[in-house]
Write a protein that holds these residues in place. Sequence first.
Motif, PDB file in Angstrom:
ATOM      1  N   ASP A 127     -10.144  11.624 -24.878  1.00  0.00           N
ATOM      2  CA  ASP A 127      -9.033  11.902 -25.784  1.00  0.00           C
ATOM      3  C   ASP A 127      -8.460  13.304 -25.607  1.00  0.00           C
ATOM      4  O   ASP A 127      -7.246  13.499 -25.695  1.00  0.00           O
ATOM      5  N   ALA A 128      -9.313  14.285 -25.379  1.00  0.00           N
ATOM      6  CA  ALA A 128      -8.827  15.659 -25.229  1.00  0.00           C
ATOM      7  C   ALA A 128      -8.282  15.900 -23.822  1.00  0.00           C
ATOM      8  O   ALA A 128      -7.167  16.381 -23.636  1.00  0.00           O
ATOM      9  N   GLU A 129      -9.047  15.538 -22.809  1.00  0.00           N
ATOM     10  CA  GLU A 129      -8.681  15.842 -21.430  1.00  0.00           C
ATOM     11  C   GLU A 129      -7.465  15.050 -20.939  1.00  0.00           C
ATOM     12  O   GLU A 129      -6.686  15.528 -20.111  1.00  0.00           O
ATOM     13  N   GLY A 130      -7.291  13.815 -21.413  1.00  0.00           N
ATOM     14  CA  GLY A 130      -6.225  12.968 -20.886  1.00  0.00           C
ATOM     15  C   GLY A 130      -4.925  13.053 -21.644  1.00  0.00           C
ATOM     16  O   GLY A 130      -3.964  12.335 -21.315  1.00  0.00           O
ATOM     17  N   ARG A 131      -4.852  13.946 -22.605  1.00  0.00           N
ATOM     18  CA  ARG A 131      -3.665  14.029 -23.454  1.00  0.00           C
ATOM     19  C   ARG A 131      -2.464  14.613 -22.714  1.00  0.00           C
ATOM     20  O   ARG A 131      -2.582  15.592 -21.981  1.00  0.00           O
ATOM     21  N   THR A 132      -1.307  14.019 -22.886  1.00  0.00           N
ATOM     22  CA  THR A 132      -0.013  14.494 -22.389  1.00  0.00           C
ATOM     23  C   THR A 132       0.005  14.663 -20.864  1.00  0.00           C
ATOM     24  O   THR A 132       0.028  15.790 -20.345  1.00  0.00           O
ATOM     25  N   PRO A 133       0.007  13.570 -20.112  1.00  0.00           N
ATOM     26  CA  PRO A 133       0.201  13.675 -18.658  1.00  0.00           C
ATOM     27  C   PRO A 133       1.606  14.161 -18.352  1.00  0.00           C
ATOM     28  O   PRO A 133       2.549  13.874 -19.103  1.00  0.00           O
ATOM     29  N   ARG A 134       1.768  14.905 -17.255  1.00  0.00           N
ATOM     30  CA  ARG A 134       3.053  15.559 -16.995  1.00  0.00           C
ATOM     31  C   ARG A 134       3.666  15.245 -15.636  1.00  0.00           C
ATOM     32  O   ARG A 134       4.787  14.788 -15.552  1.00  0.00           O
ATOM     33  N   ARG A 135       2.943  15.537 -14.552  1.00  0.00           N
ATOM     34  CA  ARG A 135       3.526  15.404 -13.213  1.00  0.00           C
ATOM     35  C   ARG A 135       2.575  14.668 -12.293  1.00  0.00           C
ATOM     36  O   ARG A 135       1.366  14.558 -12.575  1.00  0.00           O
ATOM     37  N   ILE A 136       3.093  14.189 -11.139  1.00  0.00           N
ATOM     38  CA  ILE A 136       2.292  13.328 -10.275  1.00  0.00           C
ATOM     39  C   ILE A 136       2.613  13.591  -8.810  1.00  0.00           C
ATOM     40  O   ILE A 136       3.738  13.962  -8.458  1.00  0.00           O
ATOM     41  N   ALA A 137       1.596  13.423  -7.944  1.00  0.00           N
ATOM     42  CA  ALA A 137       1.753  13.554  -6.491  1.00  0.00           C
ATOM     43  C   ALA A 137       0.751  12.609  -5.846  1.00  0.00           C
ATOM     44  O   ALA A 137      -0.120  12.050  -6.522  1.00  0.00           O
ATOM     45  N   ALA A 138       0.850  12.426  -4.528  1.00  0.00           N
ATOM     46  CA  ALA A 138      -0.024  11.463  -3.847  1.00  0.00           C
ATOM     47  C   ALA A 138      -0.510  12.017  -2.519  1.00  0.00           C
ATOM     48  O   ALA A 138       0.174  12.803  -1.866  1.00  0.00           O
ATOM     49  N   PHE A 139      -1.723  11.568  -2.149  1.00  0.00           N
ATOM     50  CA  PHE A 139      -2.309  11.950  -0.860  1.00  0.00           C
ATOM     51  C   PHE A 139      -3.450  10.998  -0.528  1.00  0.00           C
ATOM     52  O   PHE A 139      -4.337  10.778  -1.364  1.00  0.00           O
ATOM     53  N   GLU A 140      -3.412  10.408   0.663  1.00  0.00           N
ATOM     54  CA  GLU A 140      -4.481   9.568   1.197  1.00  0.00           C
ATOM     55  C   GLU A 140      -4.969   8.528   0.188  1.00  0.00           C
ATOM     56  O   GLU A 140      -6.139   8.512  -0.217  1.00  0.00           O
ATOM     57  N   ASP A 141      -4.054   7.655  -0.223  1.00  0.00           N
ATOM     58  CA  ASP A 141      -4.360   6.504  -1.080  1.00  0.00           C
ATOM     59  C   ASP A 141      -4.884   6.874  -2.467  1.00  0.00           C
ATOM     60  O   ASP A 141      -5.572   6.088  -3.112  1.00  0.00           O
ATOM     61  N   LYS A 142      -4.532   8.060  -2.904  1.00  0.00           N
ATOM     62  CA  LYS A 142      -4.839   8.465  -4.280  1.00  0.00           C
ATOM     63  C   LYS A 142      -3.595   9.112  -4.875  1.00  0.00           C
ATOM     64  O   LYS A 142      -2.825   9.773  -4.166  1.00  0.00           O
ATOM     65  N   VAL A 143      -3.395   8.904  -6.169  1.00  0.00           N
ATOM     66  CA  VAL A 143      -2.357   9.643  -6.870  1.00  0.00           C
ATOM     67  C   VAL A 143      -3.030  10.627  -7.816  1.00  0.00           C
ATOM     68  O   VAL A 143      -4.052  10.323  -8.448  1.00  0.00           O
ATOM     69  N   TYR A 144      -2.469  11.824  -7.868  1.00  0.00           N
ATOM     70  CA  TYR A 144      -3.008  12.920  -8.666  1.00  0.00           C
ATOM     71  C   TYR A 144      -1.987  13.271  -9.744  1.00  0.00           C
ATOM     72  O   TYR A 144      -0.797  13.393  -9.462  1.00  0.00           O
ATOM     73  N   PHE A 145      -2.452  13.445 -10.977  1.00  0.00           N
ATOM     74  CA  PHE A 145      -1.528  13.800 -12.044  1.00  0.00           C
ATOM     75  C   PHE A 145      -2.119  14.911 -12.901  1.00  0.00           C
ATOM     76  O   PHE A 145      -3.341  15.060 -13.015  1.00  0.00           O
TER      77      PHE A 145
END
Length: 394
Positions: A127-145
């Motif tokens: 609940d604390a760590e995942g709050r309010t996602p903002r931006r996203i990028a991708a590399f080697e079959d993973k997406v990072y946000f």
Amino acid sequence: MKKYLLSLAVMAMGTTLLTGCLGDDSNSNTPTEIPVTKGVFIINNGNYYSSIDGSLTYINYATMTPSAQQNVYQMVNGESLGGTPNDVLVYGQKVYIVGSDENTIFVLDARNSKELKKVSTTALLGDAEGRTPRRIAAFEDKVYFTTYGDGDKGYVAAIDTTSFTLQKQYQVGSYPEGLTFGIDDTNTVTLYVANSDYSKGNGSISKIDITSGNVTNTEFEKVKNPMEIAVSSDVLYVLDYGYYDDDYTQHDAGVYKISGNSVSLVVPNATGMAASGYYIFTFNDPYGGTTGSSYSVYDILSNSTVKLNLSGDSEHQIVSPAAIAVDPITGNIFIASRQKDPDTGYPANLPGFVNVYQGYGPNATPGQFVESFQTGVEPHKIEFVHGTAKIQFQ
């Protein structure tokens, strides 16, 4: 004019392809595949305070007469994206939309915009760590946000693009925003993150070694409110939003170059940027400012900045620039704009629009107007969909 959007990709590659054909007549009748732009997704923030949900616009180049389709996600899936969708990424055959208010990553099929999965960032990270996602990028079959988390501790998470399960989690600086990947001369892959500190003046840059997982967080004296980040070799270019005075007027926004521990302002007066090749395209439209919008191009190789003059758009003039992107195939510049209330002069809850201008390419006039398309309320991020087309050279 609309044909220009499709034909520029052919023009850009024509010299190389024709030279190859002339060298071997036996291949003259063999179709050649070239990259083309198939379409453009635009994420619109909507307006939280006016209870206007965000939306997805798609500009379709499947025919020679491109058209803009509004509320694509809702039309296909029968529901809203909710409040403040903040970023969009096309990676492989999927589209990823970051829903900030919904704490959700929406995963769509890029071919038809049908929803494949909703990834709850709070269920994924807590609940604390995942709050309010903002931006996203991708590399080697993973997406990072990025996520704001509890504010003082921001986070970056990586999910697999097939199972959508959590692969990695990193703690970064305060209120992280833009992120990008860089690969140095030793093939070390680094993820750089701009931590804005929510405009409180203690912004920082996080550096994540993807192999080891090590995270370093560095504050730079001149970088206070970083929002966007681009990398060339191991040199960073950071869009900093500056600060806001007591009257909520924005000051000192610009693009900073970070090379090692050296920081220099290379584009003063910039509130938006898009990196393409060796160029960084910017606009300046500070909140509360009174001088009007301006546009520029920074050349990384010559370390010089020139003004970008927009022309031919008298019937579709940019009112208040909100997003900028450069199509890497055509070289065209896309600038999204808000509409303003004619009485108050402030941005209104009206559909925005995006203008297309010529960029740097064969027979192109940088800044020359090409076409305009309507968007939703508060257009915020522009993302291209690319594919290939077969061309027959005689």
